[in-house]
Design a protein around this motif. Structure first.
Motif, PDB file in Angstrom:
ATOM      1  N   LYS A 232       0.818  -1.192   0.000  1.00 22.74           N
ATOM      2  CA  LYS A 232       0.000   0.000   0.000  1.00 22.74           C
ATOM      3  C   LYS A 232       0.865   1.260   0.000  1.00 22.74           C
ATOM      4  CE  LYS A 232      -3.715   2.429   2.136  1.00 22.74           C
ATOM      5  NZ  LYS A 232      -4.897   2.414   2.865  1.00 22.74           N
ATOM      6  N   PHE A 233       1.885   1.324   0.843  1.00 15.96           N
ATOM      7  CA  PHE A 233       2.630   2.563   1.002  1.00 15.96           C
ATOM      8  C   PHE A 233       3.927   2.632   0.182  1.00 15.96           C
ATOM      9  CE2 PHE A 233       0.122   2.417   4.949  1.00 15.96           C
ATOM     10  CZ  PHE A 233      -0.557   3.589   4.781  1.00 15.96           C
ATOM     11  N   ALA A 234       4.525   1.516  -0.160  1.00 11.99           N
ATOM     12  CA  ALA A 234       5.807   1.561  -0.868  1.00 11.99           C
ATOM     13  C   ALA A 234       5.665   1.010  -2.293  1.00 11.99           C
ATOM     14  CB  ALA A 234       6.859   0.786  -0.104  1.00 11.99           C
ATOM     15  N   TRP A 235       5.099  -0.168  -2.431  1.00 15.52           N
ATOM     16  CA  TRP A 235       5.022  -0.817  -3.737  1.00 15.52           C
ATOM     17  C   TRP A 235       4.162  -0.024  -4.715  1.00 15.52           C
ATOM     18  CZ3 TRP A 235       8.067  -4.312  -5.694  1.00 15.52           C
ATOM     19  CH2 TRP A 235       7.719  -4.937  -6.883  1.00 15.52           C
ATOM     20  N   GLY A 236       2.993   0.452  -4.303  1.00 21.55           N
ATOM     21  CA  GLY A 236       2.095   1.227  -5.174  1.00 21.55           C
ATOM     22  C   GLY A 236       2.756   2.507  -5.672  1.00 21.55           C
ATOM     23  N   PRO A 237       3.251   3.335  -4.772  1.00 20.76           N
ATOM     24  CA  PRO A 237       3.927   4.544  -5.245  1.00 20.76           C
ATOM     25  C   PRO A 237       5.173   4.236  -6.086  1.00 20.76           C
ATOM     26  CG  PRO A 237       3.321   4.822  -2.945  1.00 20.76           C
ATOM     27  CD  PRO A 237       3.019   3.395  -3.310  1.00 20.76           C
ATOM     28  N   LEU A 238       5.901   3.163  -5.675  1.00 25.83           N
ATOM     29  CA  LEU A 238       7.078   2.790  -6.446  1.00 25.83           C
ATOM     30  C   LEU A 238       6.675   2.365  -7.851  1.00 25.83           C
ATOM     31  CD1 LEU A 238      10.143   2.308  -6.457  1.00 25.83           C
ATOM     32  CD2 LEU A 238       9.665  -0.042  -5.746  1.00 25.83           C
ATOM     33  N   MET A 239       5.635   1.596  -7.970  1.00 26.27           N
ATOM     34  CA  MET A 239       5.167   1.166  -9.293  1.00 26.27           C
ATOM     35  C   MET A 239       4.599   2.361 -10.070  1.00 26.27           C
ATOM     36  SD  MET A 239       6.097  -1.799  -9.626  1.00 26.27           S
ATOM     37  CE  MET A 239       5.318  -2.438 -11.065  1.00 26.27           C
ATOM     38  N   GLY A 240       3.947   3.289  -9.355  1.00 28.15           N
ATOM     39  CA  GLY A 240       3.448   4.500 -10.014  1.00 28.15           C
ATOM     40  C   GLY A 240       4.602   5.322 -10.570  1.00 28.15           C
ATOM     41  N   MET A 241       5.660   5.460  -9.754  1.00 26.07           N
ATOM     42  CA  MET A 241       6.840   6.190 -10.213  1.00 26.07           C
ATOM     43  C   MET A 241       7.487   5.476 -11.403  1.00 26.07           C
ATOM     44  SD  MET A 241       8.464   7.654  -6.599  1.00 26.07           S
ATOM     45  CE  MET A 241      10.031   7.072  -7.026  1.00 26.07           C
ATOM     46  N   MET A 242       7.522   4.153 -11.330  1.00 26.58           N
ATOM     47  CA  MET A 242       8.101   3.388 -12.441  1.00 26.58           C
ATOM     48  C   MET A 242       7.246   3.553 -13.704  1.00 26.58           C
ATOM     49  SD  MET A 242      10.897   2.090 -11.463  1.00 26.58           S
ATOM     50  CE  MET A 242      11.309   0.747 -12.511  1.00 26.58           C
ATOM     51  N   LYS A 243       5.932   3.558 -13.528  1.00 21.01           N
ATOM     52  CA  LYS A 243       5.022   3.744 -14.666  1.00 21.01           C
ATOM     53  C   LYS A 243       5.204   5.144 -15.246  1.00 21.01           C
ATOM     54  CE  LYS A 243       1.474   2.465 -17.174  1.00 21.01           C
ATOM     55  NZ  LYS A 243       1.633   1.513 -18.239  1.00 21.01           N
ATOM     56  N   GLN A 244       5.309   6.167 -14.371  1.00 23.61           N
ATOM     57  CA  GLN A 244       5.543   7.534 -14.832  1.00 23.61           C
ATOM     58  C   GLN A 244       6.876   7.626 -15.575  1.00 23.61           C
ATOM     59  OE1 GLN A 244       5.353   9.942 -11.302  1.00 23.61           O
ATOM     60  NE2 GLN A 244       3.186  10.423 -11.577  1.00 23.61           N
ATOM     61  N   ARG A 245       7.887   6.996 -15.028  1.00 24.04           N
ATOM     62  CA  ARG A 245       9.216   7.014 -15.673  1.00 24.04           C
ATOM     63  C   ARG A 245       9.147   6.335 -17.040  1.00 24.04           C
ATOM     64  NH1 ARG A 245      13.696   9.781 -16.292  1.00 24.04           N
ATOM     65  NH2 ARG A 245      15.444   8.442 -16.751  1.00 24.04           N
ATOM     66  N   GLU A 246       8.439   5.242 -17.101  1.00 22.73           N
ATOM     67  CA  GLU A 246       8.287   4.516 -18.372  1.00 22.73           C
ATOM     68  C   GLU A 246       7.557   5.399 -19.397  1.00 22.73           C
ATOM     69  OE1 GLU A 246       5.937   0.615 -20.145  1.00 22.73           O
ATOM     70  OE2 GLU A 246       6.215   0.796 -17.988  1.00 22.73           O
ATOM     71  N   GLU A 247       6.471   6.067 -18.952  1.00 25.91           N
ATOM     72  CA  GLU A 247       5.729   6.959 -19.851  1.00 25.91           C
ATOM     73  C   GLU A 247       6.598   8.140 -20.276  1.00 25.91           C
ATOM     74  OE1 GLU A 247       2.237   7.977 -17.647  1.00 25.91           O
ATOM     75  OE2 GLU A 247       1.291   6.019 -17.974  1.00 25.91           O
ATOM     76  N   PHE A 248       7.396   8.680 -19.331  1.00 27.65           N
ATOM     77  CA  PHE A 248       8.272   9.797 -19.650  1.00 27.65           C
ATOM     78  C   PHE A 248       9.321   9.395 -20.696  1.00 27.65           C
ATOM     79  CE2 PHE A 248      12.243  12.139 -18.823  1.00 27.65           C
ATOM     80  CZ  PHE A 248      11.807  13.422 -19.105  1.00 27.65           C
ATOM     81  N   VAL A 249       9.928   8.241 -20.494  1.00 25.41           N
ATOM     82  CA  VAL A 249      10.945   7.762 -21.444  1.00 25.41           C
ATOM     83  C   VAL A 249      10.303   7.509 -22.804  1.00 25.41           C
ATOM     84  CG1 VAL A 249      12.502   5.840 -21.968  1.00 25.41           C
ATOM     85  CG2 VAL A 249      12.514   6.850 -19.696  1.00 25.41           C
ATOM     86  N   ALA A 250       9.124   6.900 -22.821  1.00 24.71           N
ATOM     87  CA  ALA A 250       8.429   6.648 -24.089  1.00 24.71           C
ATOM     88  C   ALA A 250       8.089   7.969 -24.768  1.00 24.71           C
ATOM     89  CB  ALA A 250       7.165   5.823 -23.842  1.00 24.71           C
ATOM     90  N   SER A 251       7.649   8.940 -23.967  1.00 27.14           N
ATOM     91  CA  SER A 251       7.330  10.264 -24.518  1.00 27.14           C
ATOM     92  C   SER A 251       8.578  10.931 -25.083  1.00 27.14           C
ATOM     93  CB  SER A 251       6.704  11.135 -23.426  1.00 27.14           C
ATOM     94  OG  SER A 251       6.588  12.460 -23.852  1.00 27.14           O
ATOM     95  N   GLU A 252       9.684  10.840 -24.382  1.00 26.49           N
ATOM     96  CA  GLU A 252      10.942  11.420 -24.857  1.00 26.49           C
ATOM     97  C   GLU A 252      11.398  10.741 -26.147  1.00 26.49           C
ATOM     98  OE1 GLU A 252      12.763  14.134 -23.740  1.00 26.49           O
ATOM     99  OE2 GLU A 252      10.915  14.435 -22.604  1.00 26.49           O
TER     100      GLU A 252
END
Length: 172
Positions: free
Chosen positions: A35-55
């Motif tokens: 709830k507190f670490a894995w979710g935000p970590l996966m959200g950050m990873m998803k954001q990073r993945e979207e950012f890299v794909a966007s770049e």
């Protein structure tokens, strides 16, 4: 000693309550981590993945735009060269036309000056002829008056004529 044995027995035996407690605590810990670490970590990873794909997408788009721009610039350069060549050819043709016009104008002016000079020469010639006629007339009158004043012999007449011719030659 008995108490030692009790402690030893507790350490060697399996306590299922502790195992269940540890298992429940582990599951709770996993839920809290999820709830507190894995979710935000996966959200950050998803954001990073979207950012890299966007770049990557932006970089590919920029590369394509740069290639299109390069092609446009090449086409414009080719058009500019063609236009410059056309301007040069046009300037050459215009210079040739002007050269021909200047030649025609110069020839025309030369002919006009030539005709003007001919007319002036003709006028001068006519004036000279008129002057000579006037002199011949006045000399003829002079000779006639001298002849009338005295009768001349053939020899005297020849002398007057020669003098007259000489006088006319000197006045010219």
């Amino acid at each position: 000693m008995l108490s030692n044995h009790f402690v030893l027995g507790a350490s060697t035996g399996f306590n299922s309550g502790d195992a269940i407690f540890q298992l429940v605590m582990f599951i709770i810990l996993l839920a809290v981590i999820k709830k507190f670490a894995w979710g935000p970590l996966m959200g950050m990873m998803k954001q990073r993945e979207e950012f890299v794909a966007s770049e990557i997408e932006n970089a590919e788009k920029s590369r394509k735009e740069a290639a299109d721009y390069l092609e446009q610039q090449r086409a414009l350069l080719k058009e500019a060269r063609s236009e410059a060549q056309g301007l040069i050819e046009n300037a050459k043709k215009q210079a040739e036309v002007q050269r021909e016009e200047i030649i025609v104008s110069a020839r025309s002016e030369a002919n006009r000056l030539k005709e003007s000079a001919k007319l002036e020469i003709e006028q001068q010639k006519e004036q000279a002829v008129a002057a000579i006629k006037e002199q011949v007339t006045s000399l003829s009158v002079l000779i006639a008056s001298k002849v009338i004043e005295k009768e001349l012999s053939e020899k005297d007449q020849e002398k007057f004529i020669n003098d007259y011719i000489q006088e006319v030659g000197e006045k010219r």
